[in-house]
Design an enzyme around this catalytic site. Structure first.
Site, PDB file in Angstrom:
ATOM      1  N   ASP A  56       0.870  -1.177   0.000  1.00  0.00           N
ATOM      2  CA  ASP A  56       0.000   0.000   0.000  1.00  0.00           C
ATOM      3  C   ASP A  56       0.905   1.224   0.000  1.00  0.00           C
ATOM      4  O   ASP A  56       1.354   1.673   1.041  1.00  0.00           O
ATOM      5  CB  ASP A  56      -0.878  -0.038   1.254  1.00  0.00           C
ATOM      6  CG  ASP A  56      -1.811   1.165   1.335  1.00  0.00           C
ATOM      7  OD1 ASP A  56      -1.778   2.012   0.424  1.00  0.00           O
ATOM      8  OD2 ASP A  56      -2.561   1.244   2.318  1.00  0.00           O
TER       9      ASP A  56
ATOM     10  N   ASP B 192     -17.603   3.907   0.043  1.00  0.00           N
ATOM     11  CA  ASP B 192     -16.291   3.623   0.628  1.00  0.00           C
ATOM     12  C   ASP B 192     -16.458   3.318   2.128  1.00  0.00           C
ATOM     13  O   ASP B 192     -17.585   3.200   2.634  1.00  0.00           O
ATOM     14  CB  ASP B 192     -15.375   4.825   0.361  1.00  0.00           C
ATOM     15  CG  ASP B 192     -13.911   4.435   0.259  1.00  0.00           C
ATOM     16  OD1 ASP B 192     -13.489   3.561   1.031  1.00  0.00           O
ATOM     17  OD2 ASP B 192     -13.185   4.999  -0.571  1.00  0.00           O
TER      18      ASP B 192
ATOM     19  N   ASP C 276     -10.498  -3.652  -0.836  1.00  0.00           N
ATOM     20  CA  ASP C 276      -9.378  -2.718  -0.835  1.00  0.00           C
ATOM     21  C   ASP C 276      -8.404  -3.178   0.251  1.00  0.00           C
ATOM     22  O   ASP C 276      -8.712  -4.077   1.031  1.00  0.00           O
ATOM     23  CB  ASP C 276      -9.940  -1.323  -0.518  1.00  0.00           C
ATOM     24  CG  ASP C 276      -8.963  -0.211  -0.842  1.00  0.00           C
ATOM     25  OD1 ASP C 276      -7.862  -0.497  -1.335  1.00  0.00           O
ATOM     26  OD2 ASP C 276      -9.316   0.953  -0.597  1.00  0.00           O
TER      27      ASP C 276
ATOM     28  N   ARG D 140      -7.651  -4.276  -5.170  1.00  0.00           N
ATOM     29  CA  ARG D 140      -6.462  -3.444  -5.358  1.00  0.00           C
ATOM     30  C   ARG D 140      -5.210  -4.315  -5.445  1.00  0.00           C
ATOM     31  O   ARG D 140      -4.320  -4.056  -6.239  1.00  0.00           O
ATOM     32  CB  ARG D 140      -6.331  -2.425  -4.231  1.00  0.00           C
ATOM     33  CG  ARG D 140      -5.286  -1.361  -4.564  1.00  0.00           C
ATOM     34  CD  ARG D 140      -5.291  -0.224  -3.571  1.00  0.00           C
ATOM     35  NE  ARG D 140      -4.801  -0.650  -2.276  1.00  0.00           N
ATOM     36  CZ  ARG D 140      -4.699   0.149  -1.214  1.00  0.00           C
ATOM     37  NH1 ARG D 140      -5.084   1.413  -1.300  1.00  0.00           N
ATOM     38  NH2 ARG D 140      -4.252  -0.305  -0.070  1.00  0.00           N
TER      39      ARG D 140
ATOM     40  N   ASP E 254      -4.180   4.204  -5.543  1.00  0.00           N
ATOM     41  CA  ASP E 254      -4.372   5.590  -5.136  1.00  0.00           C
ATOM     42  C   ASP E 254      -3.475   6.532  -5.924  1.00  0.00           C
ATOM     43  O   ASP E 254      -2.419   6.960  -5.461  1.00  0.00           O
ATOM     44  CB  ASP E 254      -4.126   5.709  -3.637  1.00  0.00           C
ATOM     45  CG  ASP E 254      -5.103   4.835  -2.869  1.00  0.00           C
ATOM     46  OD1 ASP E 254      -6.133   4.450  -3.471  1.00  0.00           O
ATOM     47  OD2 ASP E 254      -4.857   4.524  -1.703  1.00  0.00           O
TER      48      ASP E 254
ATOM     49  N   HIS F 104     -13.279   8.438  -9.036  1.00  0.00           N
ATOM     50  CA  HIS F 104     -13.110   8.271  -7.591  1.00  0.00           C
ATOM     51  C   HIS F 104     -12.317   9.453  -7.054  1.00  0.00           C
ATOM     52  O   HIS F 104     -11.567  10.093  -7.800  1.00  0.00           O
ATOM     53  CB  HIS F 104     -12.375   6.951  -7.321  1.00  0.00           C
ATOM     54  CG  HIS F 104     -12.285   6.581  -5.874  1.00  0.00           C
ATOM     55  ND1 HIS F 104     -13.278   6.878  -4.965  1.00  0.00           N
ATOM     56  CD2 HIS F 104     -11.331   5.923  -5.171  1.00  0.00           C
ATOM     57  CE1 HIS F 104     -12.917   6.419  -3.775  1.00  0.00           C
ATOM     58  NE2 HIS F 104     -11.742   5.842  -3.866  1.00  0.00           N
TER      59      HIS F 104
END
Lengths: 935, 496
Positions: A275, A421, A534, A594, A610, A668
């Site tokens: 991440d 979300d 996610d 993701r 992201d 998004h």
């Protein structure tokens, strides 16, 4: 949403301030370089050309399907077992493991769809220093050289690929821990009794002993985190040489160009699902997903290497032509003395075994089929998932959802999914709803259903440690959590605060997780609610590199180190299975993930994580999705508008235009950014965005057909040009434009303030038509296209037929029964072919041939619709509304003959300036046989 | 494909009680009926082409303007007319015809999609009428309140203006008094000033002399103060008003003791006071709370007005230097130090002196065309939600405070009226609130709606750190139109 961002800033503020790099980009210091990853550093320190490995030819055993052979490391006398397989479909599998490992080494399960079927291998010749094996037809040979050990795959006189030709094979055997702690000098070592099991009883030379002292073998510290490494060093590595190859692709996910760069002097490409907060562009750092598949391409041949290993992996790429200028290459050519161009690829993984699949092509399409036969094809999504997705972190409450839905209707903008979300949950407890903001989820979902629309709600794998939370209690009761090195439930910090991480590598855990999506388990859910996974790298805010400790323990006593890159795959697998099961196996699931791995294409869609509202991120979305498509994952998209930061209006508009032509089309935004629903930027921009989305909806029949093909064959949807024009070297590095299928070429505008773009139209002797103006352009040229803010340069290949639905409605299912318009773009030979695929759009009934699949051909002034699959059955209300023949001459009359033999005249219009013939209302059912003749 | 019913029998007359049937193609509003004459070829309404009439509503788009397909979804830019008897007639985009979603309350848009729609026009009409009636009532009553507010604002403004000029006048008066005193003082200070100018570089050397001058200035002040009857002489009795001067510390300043302080005399003039001063200066406490502040009275408000009587040459110097001076002058008792007393009164002085400014500020606000929003000034309105207490103080600021403790967050300070043209006063904008991480400073948009009550109706945060507040006030109520035009029956689009 996602990201390890936003609300977590407080945790980071403290040490961000301690670092002087107060930058908005990634904090590189949070992530390891090769030098900071002990095994990578050890492997890179090896000297090429000094391989200690020797093949023991007298151990060779050949059965029908495989050949085995022992290798010995002459430095330490450890023996390895080499297995060679000739696989159906022109592939070779090479497996190397320790002959007698101290304990089993991890072999990746669940990724291969079947045990790959083999074909017989035969020994062609053999001498004291090697064996030549036949790989079947066309003089294809596999040569095993004994000393130093290497493998070469040859076709005729040409070497296609060599393994260990640089002697970088590394296999750190498992060993008992020496008592080095109490004896730091390590001078007096006692032969470990466990070593008695090892076939080589010779005492290891001193050199090897010296290596034992290297730091990082038995523990490794990065920042404040110590990896306990109870199993010691276990890394593996192997080099591959690709003579004649200058272009290699794949090994996503990286925010980098399509063509992989050489890594000499820098870090290797890293594959380790992470991440990464505000990732940087154009570097080899690891991102959220990992597919260890590399494609090589030259005008003569396309091949692939699939390195099946789920541990942290680094890939080094070097090339003998990398530094050379064009002139230098020419000089080489003229002088004729030069070496052939060659690319060397080296894989290094922290644990597991060497299990590599060599896909020998020779054409790009062959490599895609070969890889698909191993790991499966793209899942066939419900048609609605190909529409436009409206997302934001967060739509605040039911009223907000209602208002956004109404806003899209008011501005006549189609959409299929609205997304929720993390804030929709009760305190980040997934499978729950915030009781005040989303008190009536079914009412909300019913409201969407009444408009034939759907919703996606997020379900992340980190589970809040809270004895009042059903999901947590059940996981704990079933002992499904991953354990830390001391055997207690592993706990990490994520959105809900302290969280446990279910062990998705366990089949029983996955089955339980899937059962949680049942309508009676997941309260407030309905059939139009789908799921988003996610943070499944997994993201652990307080873990090393923002992920899980490598010494955490999964079922079977496997370390997290062994399985890390599989975690996200398994999360999506269990979730998709849940959505299938809740419908009794009837409905196709839709799950966005993701994190991903090889094989994730079977499970749903992937997005590029992201990103940021910057032009560079818009541009990089193309190579990122192209790279994923090359390794099977076609259902790819980037956050439209950019996740972090606020896009300028121009950037937002351009992103919509680009996203409308990429497979997964979702807007998004980060919670901290201003609202950016499409109508918030003035009527002109609303109109431009609406038009982009409407173009998407008009082309959905073609998109759907591309997904059907991807599902059936594994061919990518979004393709680099070289895939269709493999001999055109001008296309090999192109990643600012792409093909959709074979027939549409898209060159989105990704430059700020652009007045024009230069698109390359490939194919000597071919023609392309601008889909908006029908203007004809010749292939094999760079075409300058002036653009305005409303321009999306897209071209249809002459020789293709593309079906569209031109009655754009508010969602895909509203358009279900609408008629088709066929866009027949003629080749210079005045021919064209295409297809039309229709099914119910959402169930698995297509597996029982409940579909319409027709071939459309235009030749000799006759357009014919033929059934491609005679035993298929499906009926549709859709009909053929209109046929456009682009690049046509004016006929004197047009007639239609239907299946019953009846012939009737059709009205038509001919536009002489654009050479477009529009045939009015054939009116035939889209599933029927018919024939149209231009006289 | 399906064969479409070209003509629609529109049943009218729910209002008339008798059916009147008018034939026209589906989706055509009554007023355009005459363009669709089945006995003649149809000309697209944009005049672009003429087609046989059987191509009207034949589910194929022939006209660029979409006018040949008013009742089908064939044209991308067409529109469909729903009569919606009992409610309000409306147009919907052609793309919503037969899409499986009920759009027209009379169900006419879904004639061939298989979906079954309920005719809800009657209920909707009923509901709308009720709402409109309610709205009209609120508007009526609200508007009456608004008139009152305007009247009050007018009076209030006059009062405030009066008060302001009064204040300004009295301030002027006091400033004059102060000026007079200052003149006295400055006369005394004059040599000192000059000394400063002349000997700036030799400042340290001059300090003692300056100190003496300072003493003199103080002495002059004290003399003035003690000279209660202003006869130019300080008498024993005048000195006795200061019991603290008692030399033996028994708490009483006797005649003899006082006379002693006056060097045996009954009275001394200002020249003779010099000797007296040296006797009493260590003990003397000013009656006024410091010689530098005068008590003023204005209206009902007591306030201090600061008068600067610093004897130090650097009047404008910062506090630091003042402090230094205090430290230096160890021999001067604190009570005597005018700085100390002035420090004490300064905050009070600050508030009092700002009052006229705040009045000026208030008067300068844009309280609407008739100052109808003036009543909101200096008021605050709260709304409590699940998590927070929101507070709107119109023309000042918006804030948010966690319900269960925690610090207040500024959601924006008064910015401006921000409504669209024509209704500028319908929206208030508050901005420059507390900054957000990676985001903008917090800001709040306040939407004003007509209501009898003044209250915050709702708050939301549609975008991170951008708040939206609904606020009802009679001040925004518009003059109600005559009742007839409010009723839905007379909507110009309606076909009754």
């Amino acid at each position: 949403m996602a990201a390890f961002a936003g609300r977590m800033w407080m945790f980071w503020a403290a040490w961000l301030s301690s670092c002087l790099t107060v930058t908005v980009a990634v904090d590189r210091g949070n992530f390891k370089t090769c030098d900071q990853s002990a095994f990578c550093k050890r492997q890179r320190a090896m000297t090429p050309g000094q391989s200690p490995f020797r093949a023991l030819l007298d151990t060779l055993e050949l059965s029908d399907s495989r050949l085995t052979l022992q290798l010995i490391n002459d430095n330490n006398k450890v023996r390895l077992l080499l297995e060679l397989y000739r696989l159906q479909g022109n592939m070779t599998r090479v497996k190397i493991n320790e002959l007698k490992p101290l304990k089993p080494r991890y072999e990746v399960p669940d990724i291969l769809v079947t045990d790959p079927p083999t074909e017989p291998l035969s020994v062609v010749s053999r001498d004291e220093n090697g064996v030549v094996l036949s790989l079947g037809a066309e003089a294809c040979r596999l040569i095993v050289s004994a000393q130093p050990f290497r493998l070469d795959i040859m076709e005729g006189p040409q070497v296609l690929l060599s393994l260990n030709s640089r002697g970088l094979l590394m296999f750190e055997h498992l060993r008992p821990r020496k008592d080095t702690q109490s004896d730091p000098e390590g001078s007096e070592r006692v032969e470990d009794p466990a070593n008695a099991d090892q076939p080589p009883t010779e005492k290891a030379p001193d050199e090897e002993n010296a290596k034992e002292d290297e730091s990082g073998m038995w523990d490794e510290t990065f920042k404040s985190h110590t990896d306990s490494k109870p199993n010691g060093p276990s890394s593996i590595g192997l080099d591959f040489s690709l003579p004649g190859v200058e272009h290699v692709y794949g090994i996503p996910e990286h925010a980098d160009d399509l063509k992989l760069k050489t890594t000499d002097g820098g870090d290797p490409y890293r594959l380790y699902n992470l991440d990464v907060f505000q990732y940087e562009l154009y570097n080899p750092m690891a991102l959220y997903g990992a597919v260890p598949v590399l494609l090589s391409h030259s005008p003569q041949r396309t091949m692939g290497i699939f390195w099946l290993n789920a541990a942290e992996t680094w890939v080094d790429i070097s090339s003998n032509t990398a530094g050379k200028t064009v002139f230098g290459k020419m000089l080489d050519y003229v002088q004729g003395a030069s070496e052939t161009p060659q690319t060397d690829v080296r894989w290094m993984s922290e644990s597991g075994i060497i299990d590599v699949f060599i896909m020998l092509g020779p054409k790009p399409a062959d490599v895609f089929s070969q890889y698909a036969s191993l790991t499966g094809t793209q899942s066939f999504p419900p048609l609605s998932a190909l529409g436009y997705h409206q997302c934001r972190w967060n739509y605040n409450d039911q009223e907000d959802v209602r208002a956004v839905d109404a806003g899209l209707d008011e501005h006549d903008i189609p959409y299929d999914f609205i997304w929720l979300d993390i804030e929709h949950t009760d305190g980040k407890r997934y499978f729950t709803w915030d009781s005040s903001k989303f008190s009536q989820p079914r009412e909300m979902l019913q409201g969407l259903m009444d408009k034939k629309r759907k919703m996606v709600a997020i379900v992340d794998p980190h589970i809040k440690v809270d004895s009042g939370y059903k999901i947590h209690n059940e996981i704990r009761a079933k002992d499904f959590y991953i354990k830390n090195k001391d055997g207690a439930d592993y706990e990490g910090w994520c959105w809900p605060g302290s969280a446990g991480y279910p062990d998705f590598t366990r089949p029983d855990m996955r089955a339980w997780w899937a059962s949680m999506f049942a309508y009676d388990q997941y309260e407030g859910s309905m059939e139009n609610l789908y799921t988003w996974n996610d943070m499944n790298e997994p993201s652990v805010f307080n873990g090393p590199e923002v992920t899980m400790h490598k010494d955490a323990i999964h079922q079977g006593a496997w370390e997290h180190r062994d399985v890390h890159n599989l975690y996200g795959f398994y999360v999506q697998m269990a979730t998709a299975e849940g959505l299938i099961q809740r419908s009794g196996g009837v409905e196709r699931p839709f799950v966005l993930t993701r994190a991903f791995f090889a094989g994730s294409q079977r499970l749903g869609a992937v997005w590029t994580g992201d990103n940021a509202a910057e032009w560079g991120h818009l541009k990089i979305s193309i190579p990122m999705c192209l790279s994923l498509g090359l390794v099977g994952i076609s259902f790819c998209g980037a956050d439209v508008g950019g996740f972090f930061k606020a896009p300028s209006t121009e950037l937002l508009v351009r992103w919509y235009q680009t996203g409308a032509y990429q497979p997964f089309f979702r807007a998004h935004a980060h919670v901290d950014t201003p609202r950016r629903e499409p109508w918030l930027f003035g009527p002109e921009n609303t109109a431009v965005i609406r038009e982009a989305i409407r173009q998407r909806y008009g082309l959905l029949p073609y998109w759907y057909q591309l997904f059907y093909h991807a599902h059936r064959t594994g061919q990518p949807i979004m393709r680099p040009l070289w895939v269709e024009y493999p001999e055109d070297a001008a296309t090999f590095t192109m990643d600012d434009q792409f093909l959709l299928g074979r027939d549409l070429l898209v060159h989105p505008v990704t430059e700020e303030g652009a007045r024009g773009v230069t698109a390359y139209l490939p194919g000597r002797g071919e023609v392309w038509y601008d889909i908006h103006t029908f203007q004809k352009h010749n292939g094999a040229q760079n075409l300058y296209i002036p653009v305005t803010i409303s321009s999306i340069p897209v071209f249809q290949r002459g020789g293709s037929i593309i079906p569209r639905k031109l009655r754009i409605r508010r969602s895909t299912s509203c358009m279900e029964n609408d008629p088709y318009t066929l866009f027949v773009a003629l080749s210079p030979q005045r021919t064209a072919v295409g297809e039309l695929y229709i099914d119910d759009g959402h169930t698995f009934a297509y597996k029982e041939n409940k579909f319409i699949h027709r071939q459309l051909t235009f030749a000799n002034n006759t357009l014919i619709s033929r059934n491609l699959v005679p035993d298929s059955s499906f009926s549709t209300a859709s009909w053929i509304e209109r046929v456009l023949i682009i690049g046509a001459h004016k006929p004197s009359k047009v007639t239609l003959r239907t299946a019953d033999g009846a012939e009737s005249p059709l009205e038509f219009e001919f536009d002489a300036t654009s050479s477009v013939l529009t045939i009015r209302k054939p009116g035939v059912n889209a599933g029927a046989d018919w024939m149209m003749v231009l006289h | 494909m399906f064969r479409l019913q070209v003509f629609l029998i529109v049943s009218l007359g729910a209002a008339l009680g008798a059916a009147v049937e008018v034939q026209r193609p589906r989706g055509v509003p009554l007023e355009k009926r005459h363009f669709y004459d089945e006995s003649r070829p149809f000309t697209c309404l944009d005049g672009s082409r003429t087609i046989p009439f059987d191509r009207v509503n034949d589910d194929y788009c022939d006209c660029k303007d979409g006018s040949d397909e008013p009742g089908t979804a064939a044209c991308p830019n067409g529109s469909f007319h729903c009569t919606n008897a009992g409610f309000r007639a409306t147009f919907i985009p052609s793309s919503r015809i037969n899409d499986g979603v009920c759009d027209c309350c009379d169900t006419t848009d879904e004639y061939n999609s298989g979906v079954s729609c309920q005719n809800t026009c009657r209920e909707l009409g009923q509901k709308e009428r009720e709402t409109l009636e309610k709205m009209a009532e609120i508007t009526r009553e609200g508007f009456l309140l608004k008139r009152q507010l305007i009247e009050e604002a007018k009076q209030g403004l006059q009062e405030k203006q009066g008060k302001l000029s009064e204040l300004q006048a009295s301030r002027k008066e006091h400033e004059e008094k102060v000026d007079a005193l200052r003149t006295v003082k400055e006369t005394a200070e004059q040599p000192e000033r000059e000394a400063k100018e002349r000997h700036l570089k030799a400042w340290e050397a001059q300090k003692a002399a300056l100190q003496l001058e300072k003493e003199k200035a103080k002495m002059a002040e004290v003399f003035l103060e003690l000279d209660g009857d202003a006869d130019g002489l300080v008498s024993v009795s005048e000195l006795q008003t200061h019991q603290e001067l008692d030399p033996d510390g028994d708490g009483a300043l006797t005649d003899t003791e006082a006379q002693g302080l006056l060097s045996g005399a009954d009275k001394v003039d200002s020249a003779g006071f010099q000797n007296v001063w040296s006797n009493i200066k260590d003990k003397y406490v000013s009656e006024v709370r410091g010689p530098s502040c005068l008590l003023l009275k204005s209206g009902e408000t007591d306030f201090w007005l600061e008068v600067s009587v610093h004897s130090y040459p650097e009047d404008d110097a910062g506090d630091e230097e003042d402090d230094e001076e205090e430290d230096d002058d160890d021999d001067v008792p604190e009570e005597y130090d005018d700085k100390v007393t002035c420090h004490r009164c300064r905050p009070m002085c600050a508030t009092c002196s700002s009052l006229p400014e705040s009045l000026e500020k208030e008067i300068s606000f844009d309280f609407g065309p008739s100052a109808e929003f003036a009543y909101l000034y200096s008021q605050c309105y709260e709304l409590t939600t699940n998590e927070y207490i929101y507070r709107l103080c119109p023309f000042n600021r918006v804030s948010q405070k966690p319900k269960y403790g925690g610090s207040e967050t500024n959601l924006g300070s008064w910015g401006s009226w921000n409504g669209p043209e024509g209704s500028k006063y319908s929206i208030m904008k508050y901005d420059h609130g507390t900054g957000c991480w990676q985001g903008p400073n917090r800001s709040t948009t306040v939407k004003l709606t007509c209501g009898k009550e003044t209250a915050v109706l709702s708050t939301s945060e549609p975008s991170r750190c951008e708040y939206l507040m609904e606020f009802s006030t009679p001040a925004i109520c518009q003059e109600p139109p005559s009742l007839e035009t409010v009723a839905p029956e007379t909507d110009p689009h309606d076909e009754f």
